[in-house]
Design a protein around this motif. Structure first.
Motif, mmCIF file in Angstrom:
data_model
loop_
_atom_site.group_PDB
_atom_site.id
_atom_site.type_symbol
_atom_site.label_atom_id
_atom_site.label_comp_id
_atom_site.label_asym_id
_atom_site.label_seq_id
_atom_site.Cartn_x
_atom_site.Cartn_y
_atom_site.Cartn_z
ATOM 1 N N VAL A 58 -60.447 68.478 61.002
ATOM 2 C CA VAL A 58 -60.814 67.398 59.970
ATOM 3 C C VAL A 58 -60.218 66.110 60.724
ATOM 4 C CG1 VAL A 58 -60.658 66.445 57.922
ATOM 5 C CG2 VAL A 58 -60.824 68.622 57.932
ATOM 6 N N ASP A 59 -60.863 65.086 61.008
ATOM 7 C CA ASP A 59 -60.395 63.938 61.577
ATOM 8 C C ASP A 59 -59.653 64.275 62.950
ATOM 9 O OD1 ASP A 59 -62.021 62.205 60.442
ATOM 10 O OD2 ASP A 59 -60.618 62.281 58.690
ATOM 11 N N GLY A 60 -59.737 65.181 63.888
ATOM 12 C CA GLY A 60 -58.807 65.438 64.895
ATOM 13 C C GLY A 60 -57.495 66.323 64.623
ATOM 14 N N VAL A 61 -57.583 66.757 63.294
ATOM 15 C CA VAL A 61 -56.466 67.560 62.870
ATOM 16 C C VAL A 61 -56.865 68.910 62.590
ATOM 17 C CG1 VAL A 61 -54.589 67.861 61.373
ATOM 18 C CG2 VAL A 61 -55.235 65.594 62.412
ATOM 19 N N ILE A 62 -56.109 70.105 63.033
ATOM 20 C CA ILE A 62 -56.664 71.471 62.699
ATOM 21 C C ILE A 62 -56.208 71.555 61.351
ATOM 22 C CG2 ILE A 62 -56.251 73.948 63.290
ATOM 23 C CD1 ILE A 62 -55.871 72.974 66.158
ATOM 24 N N VAL A 63 -56.981 71.960 60.424
ATOM 25 C CA VAL A 63 -56.374 72.208 59.063
ATOM 26 C C VAL A 63 -56.474 73.704 58.760
ATOM 27 C CG1 VAL A 63 -56.972 69.910 58.453
ATOM 28 C CG2 VAL A 63 -58.528 71.857 57.968
ATOM 29 N N SER A 64 -55.724 73.975 57.784
ATOM 30 C CA SER A 64 -55.492 75.360 57.153
ATOM 31 C C SER A 64 -56.831 75.990 56.441
ATOM 32 C CB SER A 64 -54.194 75.693 56.468
ATOM 33 O OG SER A 64 -54.147 77.145 55.795
ATOM 34 N N ASP A 65 -57.187 77.007 56.825
ATOM 35 C CA ASP A 65 -58.266 77.555 55.627
ATOM 36 C C ASP A 65 -57.907 78.962 55.418
ATOM 37 O OD1 ASP A 65 -60.845 78.124 54.711
ATOM 38 O OD2 ASP A 65 -61.601 79.116 56.303
ATOM 39 N N ILE A 66 -56.572 79.217 55.350
ATOM 40 C CA ILE A 66 -56.236 80.502 55.022
ATOM 41 C C ILE A 66 -56.479 80.711 53.586
ATOM 42 C CG2 ILE A 66 -54.107 80.662 56.663
ATOM 43 C CD1 ILE A 66 -52.316 79.951 54.279
ATOM 44 N N ALA A 67 -56.503 82.021 53.045
ATOM 45 C CA ALA A 67 -56.935 82.552 51.616
ATOM 46 C C ALA A 67 -55.803 83.379 51.075
ATOM 47 C CB ALA A 67 -58.026 83.413 51.545
ATOM 48 N N ILE A 68 -55.031 82.744 50.049
ATOM 49 C CA ILE A 68 -54.140 83.322 49.464
ATOM 50 C C ILE A 68 -54.161 84.004 48.271
ATOM 51 C CG2 ILE A 68 -51.411 82.760 48.677
ATOM 52 C CD1 ILE A 68 -51.920 80.184 50.721
ATOM 53 N N PRO A 69 -54.368 85.180 48.106
ATOM 54 C CA PRO A 69 -54.689 85.963 46.883
ATOM 55 C C PRO A 69 -53.676 85.506 45.730
ATOM 56 C CG PRO A 69 -54.206 87.387 48.630
ATOM 57 C CD PRO A 69 -53.739 86.187 49.282
ATOM 58 N N GLY B 216 -59.895 76.859 72.623
ATOM 59 C CA GLY B 216 -59.140 78.144 73.295
ATOM 60 C C GLY B 216 -58.770 79.168 72.271
ATOM 61 N N GLN B 217 -57.530 79.301 72.265
ATOM 62 C CA GLN B 217 -57.119 80.621 71.547
ATOM 63 C C GLN B 217 -57.609 81.120 69.959
ATOM 64 O OE1 GLN B 217 -53.246 81.992 72.379
ATOM 65 N NE2 GLN B 217 -52.981 83.295 70.756
ATOM 66 N N LYS B 218 -57.915 79.784 69.351
ATOM 67 C CA LYS B 218 -58.196 79.864 67.878
ATOM 68 C C LYS B 218 -59.771 79.920 67.823
ATOM 69 C CE LYS B 218 -54.175 77.165 66.933
ATOM 70 N NZ LYS B 218 -53.916 76.165 68.036
ATOM 71 N N ALA B 219 -60.575 80.003 68.584
ATOM 72 C CA ALA B 219 -62.059 79.351 68.521
ATOM 73 C C ALA B 219 -63.015 80.276 68.616
ATOM 74 C CB ALA B 219 -62.112 78.307 69.450
ATOM 75 N N SER B 220 -62.922 81.574 68.867
ATOM 76 C CA SER B 220 -64.082 82.577 68.990
ATOM 77 C C SER B 220 -64.862 82.655 67.831
ATOM 78 C CB SER B 220 -63.683 83.850 69.528
ATOM 79 O OG SER B 220 -62.870 84.799 68.420
ATOM 80 N N ASN B 221 -64.387 82.333 66.628
ATOM 81 C CA ASN B 221 -65.485 82.529 65.407
ATOM 82 C C ASN B 221 -66.073 80.951 65.230
ATOM 83 O OD1 ASN B 221 -64.656 84.905 64.630
ATOM 84 N ND2 ASN B 221 -62.865 84.112 63.453
ATOM 85 N N GLY B 222 -65.768 80.211 66.175
ATOM 86 C CA GLY B 222 -66.503 78.732 66.236
ATOM 87 C C GLY B 222 -65.558 77.844 65.619
ATOM 88 N N VAL B 223 -65.959 76.491 65.810
ATOM 89 C CA VAL B 223 -65.198 75.439 65.253
ATOM 90 C C VAL B 223 -65.960 74.487 64.350
ATOM 91 C CG1 VAL B 223 -63.856 73.616 65.771
ATOM 92 C CG2 VAL B 223 -63.803 75.640 67.203
ATOM 93 N N VAL B 224 -65.472 73.954 63.293
ATOM 94 C CA VAL B 224 -66.194 73.282 62.318
ATOM 95 C C VAL B 224 -65.392 71.912 62.473
ATOM 96 C CG1 VAL B 224 -67.125 72.831 59.994
ATOM 97 C CG2 VAL B 224 -66.902 74.857 60.887
ATOM 98 N N VAL B 225 -66.102 70.925 62.906
ATOM 99 C CA VAL B 225 -65.613 69.426 63.180
ATOM 100 C C VAL B 225 -66.073 68.674 62.193
ATOM 101 C CG1 VAL B 225 -65.233 67.735 64.835
ATOM 102 C CG2 VAL B 225 -65.378 70.009 65.681
ATOM 103 N N ILE B 226 -64.968 68.247 61.304
ATOM 104 C CA ILE B 226 -65.461 67.401 60.115
ATOM 105 C C ILE B 226 -65.092 65.801 60.419
ATOM 106 C CG2 ILE B 226 -65.071 66.944 57.601
ATOM 107 C CD1 ILE B 226 -64.872 70.364 57.490
ATOM 108 N N LYS B 227 -65.921 64.934 60.141
ATOM 109 C CA LYS B 227 -65.244 63.737 60.319
ATOM 110 C C LYS B 227 -65.473 63.014 58.742
ATOM 111 C CE LYS B 227 -66.566 63.018 64.838
ATOM 112 N NZ LYS B 227 -67.841 61.999 65.561
ATOM 113 N N THR B 228 -64.378 62.133 58.300
ATOM 114 C CA THR B 228 -64.502 61.504 56.999
ATOM 115 C C THR B 228 -65.005 60.297 57.158
ATOM 116 O OG1 THR B 228 -62.251 60.968 56.824
ATOM 117 C CG2 THR B 228 -62.917 63.120 56.273
#
Lengths: 313, 1022
Positions: B187-198, B248-260
């Motif tokens: 988001v706006d150039g920053v990798i943000v977290s998408d973790i799911a916490i039960p 790189g290493q984090k991207a094999s599931n694809g990347v969603v680039v969001i701009k606000t």
């Protein structure tokens, strides 16, 4: 603007400083490698206590030692409506090898603790700040519990035999499967060796000192080298009886000898002995066989009949 | 000239005039209008070809710039319009420029690197970009819902109907077995977290038992749900390694680039949206009705008769329900999930600025009610985005947002304790009333010791998240002349959130005494911090001949992630208080993780042949604390090429051929590389240390995906149609696999890299403008995608990738088989034996074999945008054909003998040897339990009307009659998921009991039922 010339440079420095070292340790638990190479006194004592956690693993679980052996022996039943496999697989069959832990845990759980004991025995040899009497007490305790775990393995495997792993590398080739007699012989040797270590602790003057590590409340009364030895001998008596029932003619006498050195006393309370302990303390387990509303676990009615008869006679 | 290979932030640099031309000058004024509506277009940039002179068009379409003397060519650009070039002769001083709408977004700038982009028409990859105008049709809590059906190759499915998100975005099929299934969000150039916490609801449901339970059946929300959809300007999706390799290493599931959204120079603009809506249950599971007490007694024994009364007037009439009419019953689902709560959303945007400073601010408040008591979703969000120019060469931006969300998600999904709402309903016949009885108490459920209506009314399951995402970007145009263009870009940002899950089950609940410990209070606190910085240098060289331009970028990226989750489970609550300290049985756990990584990248983009040929090559090098060797650099190369053919055939305006290759990774989880000791165990209250169950391979590292894609983009019929076709193949190797070790060694599993899987697929997007007139515009878009994944190499025996066991169906990873196959127990038929595939078996033997595949045959979507005068209609249909789902809700209802079709008489006579005892459909299914697992496999095909919106724009004379200062006003009615057609008998074919999964979705166990929503909205701008 001048500011703009040093800003990127500054940022670069910050980045490099921040990521100079990318190593992150395990923040949740200690590293096994540390324990193997540089054990500390507190770690060694904690692993000794942990042997009682390991030997309790899966005993009271719904798919554990007591419950599954009870179902196979038609002594108890698990009628959990949410998991009909305790009936459909355990009583009717076929058993699904892919299902989690219908029987495999009876093999895996004791071996996990056998490994814990092997790690402990290796660490005791090199740990500083533990005196010789304490070391002997730890060895005697550890080998007794390990022998107990082997016993739990072999009684569910019987003629299929079991292995005696010695390699601490989990990736090493698995230990060879030995015959039932070899395993029982090993258990006998372990118990005798444990008794010798406990005796050695006594010789070193610590026979009546409490063990340097904590035992669960189930071992109340068995917390010194001298008193714990009576539990060791009781186990030995049981092992000798098994061996006797397999045809070892001299073992019956050995069993009597061991019994006489054990805590078992025909005049004392039947409650005497050691127990698996459970509690609601954080991190502990509760006894899953305790089913206050009788939702799922039931015993065969003959159990109660027999118990009443025994009490009367 | 301005280089055509553009920086991502190129548009920003155009926002103000740059530099001052030397030499003699003249003033040109002009006006920019839309070619279709002839209304002024603000926000465009006007530059003089061959110079760095550029200016910004004001709100009313006016501009003015100082140009060199002599004839000049002006280039006018605006997002959403095609670029236009106008020649202004020496003597002409004013000019009017008409911009054609760029309906297919061909001129949008798309991402090619961390800080570089290229115009879409040149891109070497298939581009999936969605702009804000395609997002806001019908409000949703979470941004992924807005994307459903809009991107070919993106399977976006909601795990349950619980309010507040929890969706999986799967780009181009299966890419992993055991690693994360989430794309990377930037988001706006920053990798943000998408973790799911039960939430830890497992402490009550015991869906996963044992001393170290997994919490993945807790209906957890992946945290991208915190992003406010109202703030999004554009979303670009890099669907595979060929596009995402630069991450790189984090991207094999694809990347969603969001701009606000950002501000533009001009007078302050306010945009206000007020929406009101209502939710209702979209589909009920249904229930069996009992015609008389005989049916009830047959199912539940003699005691069931007490729920019926005798009709004394006729001794031959069977016993009937109180107040009985034939076939009627209590609608238990209506009692539980029959609410239709009023919901609202208020959003206010403010934007504007001066030449040097622009701002965008927004405030949003949203309150979605839930169809079940005590459920719902709320969000309050504020955002401020600033752009500041410091002198002529430095541009700084600051983006900040602060969000609070509250999701109340009830108690659904699998359980083993008779507590989850629908698990209880599955054991409760419909002649039992679960509703509230007079005196404000609840009926006791005599069949299962639990009343879900009471549970919903008295329990709490609150997930509060407070989240700050902030980033800053600084760019410095160090060199800027006709041939060289050198820019330094630095971006840094933090994403920090605290999540609190507070669950409370008071002792009054009917189920609470079941465990002997009445009252349960659960409190989980999570602190999560993502911090990352990147710095890059970009150099563009254009020779004076303009024959080509070459853009070189280099840079580095550093990221840290830190998560600390602590949980308290408190049971047997003193005086029934929620305070966790009130419990007698208190369990505490803590789980920490910390991840550091560093990446370097370099890329070369070469644009030549009059901007027809684009060649790109790049490489990324990554090191990460997640790899066993944290200091080792791993390399991820990429390359792409594209060529545009102009007017290659009669009706074809332009065809671009493209091909791209790239590699990317999927990281191990924190802790997988360690062999640890467990220190948290106790025995009788005495703590001790035991060995851990897993160990990591000495060379543990990420999974590697290699993707090759190729295709073409064609513009047809004078820009009336656009067709994109892409075929791709992903080969994923070094899969993170658990090797079952011989248990005799005392350690269960080794996590190691091995095995391979392959995913192949095609994607097709077609956009057509059947009508484009002054009063009538019609844009039709359709997407098609299909893919197949196969496990090509597996160095370990086949293993379960999810599910509850072969007897009730599970996903099995097996060499040579589809990655998404479902296996189960099956009974061999005579034909099976005759096939010779089952030597040594006989008819009636039970084997475990493939019974279905969760992968759909294909996905399609159809979007229509129709504008007639001041009315416009938008609707989107989403179609999935041929996926399979495991309906374990039906199994549980069958166990309870309350499935709606349970008592339907069997029609086929070929049933079984058990013969006469089987009289009904439900009995037949149950008779096959553990023998014919496919009884509970159903088709997950569906066609859904995802969104539909009807908008009316007030004419300006009416509007100004009401309010002089208003720019526009729109009224709209819209709906989401209004209509679904599916053969599936469960509530929703898209549910996933285990949340987001690399493979094992499509397991339905008593989920939260889905809802549909209707909205009325007023949008006003002034």
């Amino acid at each position: 603007m001048n500011a703009t010339r040093w800003l990127p440079a500054c940022l670069g420095l910050v980045v490099l400083a921040a990521c100079k070292d990318l190593d992150v340790p395990n923040l949740n638990s200690p590293d096994l490698g540390d324990f193997q190479s540089n054990p500390t006194r507190s770690q060694v004592l904690s692993v000794a206590s942990g042997l009682l956690i390991g030997t309790r693993a899966g005993i009271a679980a719904q798919n554990g030692y007591v419950s599954l052996l009870g179902i196979l022996g038609r002594e108890s039943y698990n009628l959990d409506p949410a998991d009909p496999r305790f009936v459909s697989e355990m009583l009717v069959g076929p058993l699904d090898g892919g299902s989690p832990a219908f029987g495999g845990n009876l093999w895996a759980n004791p071996y996990r603790n056998i490994r814990n004991a092997n790690l402990e025995l290796a660490a005791v040899d090199k740990v500083p700040l533990v005196n010789d009497a304490e070391k002997e007490a730890i060895r005697g305790f550890t080998q007794t519990i390990q022998a107990f775990d082997y016993l739990k393995v072999i009684v569910t495997r019987d003629a299929n035999g079991a292995g005696i792993p010695t390699d601490l590398d989990p990736l090493a080739p698995p230990a060879a499967i030995l015959t039932r007699d070899s395993v029982f012989a090993h258990i006998t040797r372990m118990l005798d060796s444990a008794a010798a270590h406990l005796d050695s602790a006594t010789t070193l003057g610590a026979g009546d000192d409490p063990f340097p590590f904590n035992l669960s409340p189930g071992f109340t009364g068995f917390t010194t080298a001298v008193s714990f030895r009576t539990f060791n001998r009781a186990l030995m008596a049981r092992v000798q009886v098994y061996k006797g029932s397999f045809g070892c003619t001299t073992c019956w006498d050995s069993a009597l000898t061991a019994l006489s050195a054990s805590f078992i006393d025909t005049t004392a309370s039947l409650d005497d002995g050691v127990y698996y302990s459970y509690s609601t303390v954080s991190g502990d387990e509760t006894n899953a066989l305790f089913d206050p509303n009788a939702r799922a676990l039931v015993a065969h009615p003959s159990f109660e009949t027999d118990a009443q008869l025994q009490a009367r006679s | 000239m301005i280089p055509r290979v553009l920086f991502v932030s190129y548009a920003l640099s155009l926002a103000v005039g740059v530099g001052a031309a030397t030499g003699q000058q003249r003033q040109i004024t002009g006006r920019v209008v839309s070619a279709t509506t002839h209304e002024p277009v603000g926000g465009a940039s006007v530059s003089v070809l061959g110079t760095t002179i550029v200016t910004l068009v004001r709100d009313q379409g006016q501009f003015s710039l100082a140009a060199p003397r002599g004839e000049v060519t002006l280039v006018v650009r605006r997002i959403g319009y095609k670029r236009s070039q106008v020649v202004v002769p020496t003597t002409q001083e004013s000019v009017e420029v008409a911009l054609e709408p760029d309906v297919f977004n061909l001129e949008a700038v798309v991402v090619t690197g961390i800080a570089t982009g290229v115009e879409r028409r040149n891109a070497g990859n298939a581009v999936a970009a969605v702009s804000s105008s395609d997002l806001a049709y019908a409000p949703t809590p979470s941004i992924e819902q807005q994307l459903q059906g809009k991107v070919a190759g993106a399977d976006i499915q909601q795990n349950s109907g619980a309010p507040g998100g929890g969706l999986q975005v799967r780009l181009r099929g299966v890419t992993s077995i055991n690693a994360t299934a989430e794309p990377l969000y930037v988001v706006d150039g920053v990798i943000v977290s998408d973790i799911a916490i039960p939430s830890n609801q497992n402490a009550v449901t015991a869906a996963s038992g044992g001393s170290n339970p997994s919490l993945d059946q807790d209906a957890q929300v992946n945290r991208i749900a915190d992003l406010n959809p109202n703030d999004i300007e554009s979303i670009e999706i890099l669907r595979g390694a060929s596009a995402s390799a630069i991450y790189g290493q984090k991207a094999s599931n694809g990347v969603v680039v969001i701009k606000t959204k950002r501000g533009q120079a001009g007078a302050p603009k306010f945009d206000v949206v007020q929406r009101f809506g209502v939710f209702e249950i979209a589909k009920k599971f249904g229930q069996r009705t009992f015609p008389d007490s005989f049916a009830a007694k047959a199912a539940f024994g003699a005691s069931a008769a007490r729920f019926f009364r005798a009709d004394t007037s006729n001794p031959y009439v069977k016993l009937q329900l109180p107040g009985y009419t034939p076939g009627e019953a209590f609608d238990l689902e209506d009692q539980l999930a029959g609410r239709k709560p009023l919901s609202y959303e208020t959003a206010l945007n403010l934007s504007g600025g001066t030449d040097n400073t622009q701002y965008f601010g927004s405030v949003t408040s949203k309150d979605d009610g839930g169809i079940i008591d005590n459920t719902g979703f709320k969000r309050q969000a504020v955002r401020l985005n600033l752009d500041q120019r410091l002198g002529s060469r430095v541009h700084a931006t600051l983006n900040t947002s602060y969000t609070h969300t509250l999701a109340q998600r009830g108690l659904t999904n699998n359980d083993n304790t008779g507590t989850s709402f629908y698990v209880v309903l599955s054991g409760t016949p419909s002649f039992v009333d679960l509703g509230q009885v007079p005196g404000d108490t609840f009926a006791r459920n005599p069949f299962v010791p639990s009343n879900p209506v009471q549970t919903a009314a008295l329990m709490k399951n609150n997930e509060d998240v407070w989240r700050f995402i902030g980033s800053t970007n600084l760019q410095w145009d160090a060199v800027q002349n006709g041939r060289h263009y050198l820019r330094f870009v630095a971006t840094g940002g933090v994403d920090q959130f605290s999540q609190q899950n507070a669950l409370f089950f008071p002792p009054e609940l009917q189920f609470e005494p079941n465990d002997g410990e009445p009252g349960t209070s659960l409190l989980s606190n999570t602190d999560n911090l993502n911090f990352n910085v990147n710095a890059s240098a970009i150099h563009t060289f254009t020779p004076s001949s303009n024959a080509f331009s070459a853009t070189t970028s280099i840079g580095l990226q550093h990221a840290q992630r830190k998560t600390d989750i602590s949980r308290i489970t408190s049971r047997d609550l003193n005086a029934g208080q929620q305070n966790v300290a009130a419990g007698k049985d208190i369990q505490i756990t803590e789980d920490q993780s910390r991840i550091k990584d560093l990446g370097f990248f370099a890329q070369e983009e070469f644009l030549a042949s009059q901007e027809r040929l684009l060649l790109t090559a790049g490489i990324r090098a990554d090191q990460s604390s997640l790899n066993a060797d944290a200091s080792k650099l791993y390399y991820f190369p990429k390359a792409s090429a594209s060529y545009r053919f102009l007017h290659p055939a009669g009706a074809v305006d332009e065809v671009k051929l493209r091909a791209a290759y790239g590699e990317a990774g999927n990281e191990p989880f924190y802790g997988q590389k360690f062999t640890s000791l467990r220190i948290t165990g106790k025995v009788g209250g005495v703590p001790g240390t035991v060995g851990g169950d897993t160990t990591g391979a000495k060379d543990l590292r990420f999974e590697r995906e290699r993707e090759l894609e190729g295709g073409f983009d064609a513009t047809l019929w004078n820009s009336r149609a656009n067709l994109e076709f892409t075929a791709y193949q992903k080969n994923v190797s070094d899969l993170l696999l658990p090797r079952q070790l011989a248990p005799i060694g005392g350690v269960n599993f080794e996590i190691f890299n091995g095995g391979k899987l392959r995913t192949r697929g095609v994607e097709l997007s077609l956009s057509v403008i059947p009508a484009q007139q002054r009063d009538l515009n019609w844009l039709f878009r359709t997407t098609f995608s299909r893919n197949r994944s196969v496990i090509t190499e597996l160095p370990i025996p086949a293993f379960s990738a999810g599910g509850f066991g072969a007897s009730i169906g599970q996903f099995r990873v097996e060499q040579g088989a589809s990655a998404t196959q479902i296996v189960g127990n099956d009974t061999l038929t005579a034909a099976d034996i005759a096939s010779g595939n089952y030597p040594g078996k006989s008819v009636g033997d039970i084997v475990v074999r493939k019974i279905a595949d969760a992968n759909p045959d294909f996905r399609m979507s159809f979007t229509n945008d129709l504008t007639y005068k001041r009315f416009s209609v938008h609707f989107l249909l989403d179609w999935q054909k041929g996926s399979a789902i495991l309906n374990l809700t039906r199994l549980l209802y069958d166990f309870g003998q309350v499935t709606s079709d349970y008592a339907d008489p069997l029609r086929d006579t070929l049933v079984t040897s058990a013969g006469d005892t089987l009289k009904t459909v439900g009995q037949k299914r149950l008779a096959g339990f553990t023998k014919v697992t496919r009884n509970y496999i159903e088709s997950a095909s569906f066609l859904k009307l995802r969104e539909i919106t009807l908008t009316y724009e007030l004419p300006s004379n009416v509007l100004h009659g009401i309010w002089q200062g208003a720019r526009y006003a729109r009224l709209s009615v819209s709906g989401r998921n209004l209509f679904t057609t599916t053969p599936y008998t469960g509530v929703d074919p898209e549910v996933s009991n285990f949340g987001n999964q690399p493979i094992a979705r499509n397991i339905d166990v008593t989920p939260f039922p889905p809802s549909r929503s209707f909205w009325f909205a007023v949008d006003v701008g002034f």
